[in-house]
Motif scaffolding. Structure first.
Motif, PDB file in Angstrom:
ATOM      1  N   PRO A 315      19.492 -13.566  32.688  1.00 16.24           N
ATOM      2  CA  PRO A 315      19.329 -14.545  33.771  1.00 16.24           C
ATOM      3  C   PRO A 315      20.638 -15.015  34.393  1.00 16.24           C
ATOM      4  O   PRO A 315      20.632 -15.603  35.463  1.00 16.24           O
ATOM      5  CB  PRO A 315      18.614 -15.715  33.079  1.00 16.24           C
ATOM      6  N   THR A 316      21.763 -14.768  33.739  1.00 17.30           N
ATOM      7  CA  THR A 316      23.032 -15.301  34.224  1.00 17.30           C
ATOM      8  C   THR A 316      24.017 -14.185  34.503  1.00 17.30           C
ATOM      9  O   THR A 316      23.895 -13.059  34.014  1.00 17.30           O
ATOM     10  CB  THR A 316      23.657 -16.269  33.200  1.00 17.30           C
ATOM     11  N   SER A 317      25.036 -14.516  35.305  1.00 15.58           N
ATOM     12  CA  SER A 317      26.111 -13.577  35.611  1.00 15.58           C
ATOM     13  C   SER A 317      27.430 -14.132  35.100  1.00 15.58           C
ATOM     14  O   SER A 317      27.532 -15.307  34.760  1.00 15.58           O
ATOM     15  CB  SER A 317      26.190 -13.326  37.121  1.00 15.58           C
ATOM     16  N   THR A 318      28.438 -13.282  35.056  1.00 10.82           N
ATOM     17  CA  THR A 318      29.756 -13.658  34.555  1.00 10.82           C
ATOM     18  C   THR A 318      30.765 -13.588  35.688  1.00 10.82           C
ATOM     19  O   THR A 318      30.807 -12.608  36.439  1.00 10.82           O
ATOM     20  CB  THR A 318      30.187 -12.701  33.420  1.00 10.82           C
ATOM     21  N   VAL A 319      31.589 -14.621  35.812  1.00 17.53           N
ATOM     22  CA  VAL A 319      32.621 -14.648  36.844  1.00 17.53           C
ATOM     23  C   VAL A 319      33.666 -13.587  36.535  1.00 17.53           C
ATOM     24  O   VAL A 319      34.076 -13.421  35.378  1.00 17.53           O
ATOM     25  CB  VAL A 319      33.279 -16.040  36.906  1.00 17.53           C
ATOM     26  N   PHE A 320      34.107 -12.874  37.581  1.00 17.08           N
ATOM     27  CA  PHE A 320      35.051 -11.780  37.376  1.00 17.08           C
ATOM     28  C   PHE A 320      36.229 -11.895  38.343  1.00 17.08           C
ATOM     29  O   PHE A 320      36.043 -12.114  39.546  1.00 17.08           O
ATOM     30  CB  PHE A 320      34.371 -10.430  37.591  1.00 17.08           C
TER      31      PHE A 320
END
Length: 433
Positions: A315-320
């Motif tokens: 459900p979530t994404s990671t900042v890159f």
């Protein structure tokens, strides 16, 4: 003419530094709930809170000061003694009050009491004349000229600095030594702070080797992970070192997926240019979303920003952040973009670094249409004025230019060449607190 036109087209899709900063802030603000970061609080003893980010407002449990007290060493008296018809004031000294004493003396008209800084003001006194303005006499009198003090002066009122129940420091503050001292002065022993976010770092490049390995022909030592580690740790965040990744899609894909599963933010260095072996942008498009990857700046033009969501069921994404490979460009882009974003993601407010105008001690060449962050040294000239000069060669691979510098010389987007004596903005590396 064709070359000029091609250059204009090449520049047209570059974000300015201010546009890139805004894009990062907007994405973080709009997508915060969908990101992997879920800030949690923890309670720490006061002495362990330096550099941490305050999670809740702290209300003062007491008035500061806790009582009316003297702001000076001198003599306390009723300000009504300062009548217009008197050139000199003479008062009888009936005793002495030191800080910490609770004895209350009844000071009557025509009387005063010798008082020390911080001592409780007697109920009938509202004014203190500093000791250096007075003359003492053998008959127990003290005198001073009318006009050296006004009624009500040199008295600190109860709650003047901070009233009970009012916010002493606010949520989102990065706690500094003065904040720790303020909390101790209120009798506060522990604070609720945000838990540290987790930041994964990795370097991309077939030419890289770790400092624990022998330097083979054609190889260079990887300095970027070491610079990034301490930059992040200095912000009070947890670092997860994912090592060196070779320049091929399979290795990068595996490294990004692994990092995204265990970290809140991923920072890579290298592989964001337009070379045949630069696959970072390709992997971002495959595993997530590219916000931007070109900025009109020097050093650090190729810098990617976006998010990774390698698992569609997640459900979530990671900042890159995909930073350049050159060591100076890594540190410049970190401090100009990543630092503020990390602090914002960890719950901090008011994270901007102030720009200080000083005179340039030399001429500096600068092309309009991009922001430059030159490494500089602020120093005092023979006349005692603060000025700045560059550290010399400004190549993006010359890490010595960062080591010798004590500031960035910020040459703005529309700014051209700098002449000796011109004003320029600088960002000082180290502050007092």
């Amino acid at each position: 003419m064709e070359t000029k036109k091609a250059n204009q087209e090449f520049q047209s899709d570059f974000l300015s530094v201010s546009e890139a900063r805004q894009a990062i802030a907007d994405l973080i603000a709009s997508s915060y709930e969908s990101m992997a970061i879920h800030l949690r609080k923890e309670t720490l003893p006061l002495h362990q809170c330096l550099g941490r980010i305050l999670a809740v407002d702290v209300l003062s449990p007491i008035d500061v000061p806790a009582h009316d007290n003297s702001a000076m060493d001198g003599y306390a008296f009723d300000g009504r003694e300062l009548r217009d018809d008197r050139q000199n004031i003479e008062l009888t000294v009936i005793g002495t009050l030191h800080a910490g004493e609770t004895e209350s003396l009844n000071v009557k008209p025509g009387q005063c009491i010798k008082i020390m800084t911080g001592a409780l003001m007697p109920a009938t006194c509202n004014t203190v004349v500093p000791q250096e303005f007075t003359k003492t006499h053998s008959n127990g009198l003290v005198s001073f000229s009318n006009g050296v003090v006004r009624a009500g002066e040199n008295r600190r009122l109860r709650g003047e600095d901070l009233q009970s129940g009012k916010a002493a420091i606010s949520q989102g503050r990065i706690l500094r030594p003065a904040d720790i001292g303020l909390m101790a002065s209120l009798g506060i022993r522990e604070l609720d702070v945000y838990q540290r976010i987790k930041v994964a770092i990795l370097s991309s490049g077939n030419e890289l080797c770790d400092i624990h390995e022998s330097l083979a022909p054609g190889k260079i030592y990887d300095s970027n992970r070491y610079s990034l580690r301490v930059c992040i740790e200095r912000l009070g965040m947890e670092v997860m070192d994912c090592g060196i990744v070779r320049d091929n899609p399979d290795d990068l894909r595996k490294a990004f997926i692994t990092a995204a599963q265990m970290a809140d933010v991923i920072i890579s260095s290298g592989g964001v240019s337009v070379g045949e072996a630069d696959f970072t942008k390709q992997m971002m498009e495959e595993l997530g979303e590219v916000g931007f990857w070109k900025i009109a700046m020097r050093p650090g033009r190729p810098m990617a920003f976006g998010s990774l969501k390698p698992d569609s069921n997640r459900p979530t994404s990671t900042v890159f952040f995909g930073l350049p490979g050159n060591p100076v460009a890594v540190m410049v882009t970190f401090y100009q973009f990543v630092r503020n974003a990390l602090l914002q993601l960890n719950g901090a407010k008011q994270v901007e670094i102030p720009l200080i105008p000083v005179r340039s001690a030399q001429g500096i060449r600068k092309k309009s249409g991009r922001t430059e962050f030159q490494r500089g040294i602020v120093f005092q000239d023979p006349e005692g004025q603060w000025v700045v000069k560059t550290t010399g060669s400004q190549g993006a691979g010359i890490l010595r230019s960062m080591s010798e510098a004590n500031c960035f010389i910020v040459l703005h987007h529309d700014q051209g060449n700098v002449e000796p004596g011109d004003w320029v903005d600088v960002e000082i590396f180290d502050g007092l607190l």
